[in-house]
Scaffold this active site. Sequence first.
Site, PDB file in Angstrom:
ATOM      1  N   ASP A  16       0.862  -1.177   0.000  1.00 33.50           N
ATOM      2  CA  ASP A  16       0.000   0.000   0.000  1.00 33.50           C
ATOM      3  C   ASP A  16       0.904   1.234   0.000  1.00 33.50           C
ATOM      4  O   ASP A  16       2.079   1.159   0.369  1.00 33.50           O
ATOM      5  CB  ASP A  16      -0.900  -0.021   1.237  1.00 33.50           C
ATOM      6  CG  ASP A  16      -1.763   1.221   1.346  1.00 33.50           C
ATOM      7  OD1 ASP A  16      -2.381   1.615   0.345  1.00 33.50           O
ATOM      8  OD2 ASP A  16      -1.795   1.809   2.449  1.00 33.50           O
ATOM      9  N   ASP A  18      -0.110   5.061   0.981  1.00 30.56           N
ATOM     10  CA  ASP A  18      -0.287   6.038   2.057  1.00 30.56           C
ATOM     11  C   ASP A  18      -0.210   5.367   3.426  1.00 30.56           C
ATOM     12  O   ASP A  18      -0.998   4.484   3.742  1.00 30.56           O
ATOM     13  CB  ASP A  18      -1.638   6.744   1.912  1.00 30.56           C
ATOM     14  CG  ASP A  18      -1.785   7.425   0.561  1.00 30.56           C
ATOM     15  OD1 ASP A  18      -0.844   8.126   0.160  1.00 30.56           O
ATOM     16  OD2 ASP A  18      -2.822   7.236  -0.095  1.00 30.56           O
TER      17      ASP A  18
END
Length: 248
Positions: A16, A18
């Site tokens: 991922d 953020d």
Amino acid sequence: MTELRLPQTVRACLFDLDGVLTRTAVIHAAAWKEMFDDFLRRREGPDFRPFDKVGDYDEYVDGRPRADGVRTFLASRGIELPEGTDQDPPGLDTVHGLGTRKNALVLEKIRKEGVEAYPGSVRFVEAVRAAGLRAAVVSSSANCRDVLISAKIEHLFEVRVDGVVAAERGLAGKPHPDTFLAAARELDVAPAAAAVFEDALAGMEAGRAGQFGRVVGVDRVGQAEALRAHGADIVVRDLAELLEEGAS
């Protein structure tokens, strides 16, 4: 991969963006709060209940595609708005209009504040690539590529499946596993041979639903137990912990 604290069967890592690779989760949380508080204030008056940057963000919007985040949070408050379209201007009270406003705030904050990658995450991804493992970024953000470039880490990843790619291919967003599965296919590895690295509860659920070989929760905000409850096999505070001797 003992030195990486990953199962020997893992041949690819799916990250991922953020909160895992870059310090942009706080920017997103601030943008969501500013957008929703403005909307709720206009709708309910000065005594409105504000958006919580921790509880509401983690539960309803973190890791989800933008429109899904709008819908999920509004549903938690018993609010239903017209869908609108992705052409709606940021001042329009539709699902897409609110999402557009949030995105505009994020871009403004990124321009003003810049983007920084977590040093420990960079070290870990570099070690992953040095070990011969493949790597992809899997993000619900439509600004993923710009953030990678700004943080100077785009070169570390072979594949990017982000909000733009998901929209083009009609992929369901997290907590569905579709985007992670798409990245694994592009890297030519089975889900069981891939590890997922996430900081969002929706991302944990996606990793568990996709039956990936390892689901690593990254706890930046003190929610280790929630990450485990939603599907994490292990939880670390920083990916650099996976490089330390004796890490478990």
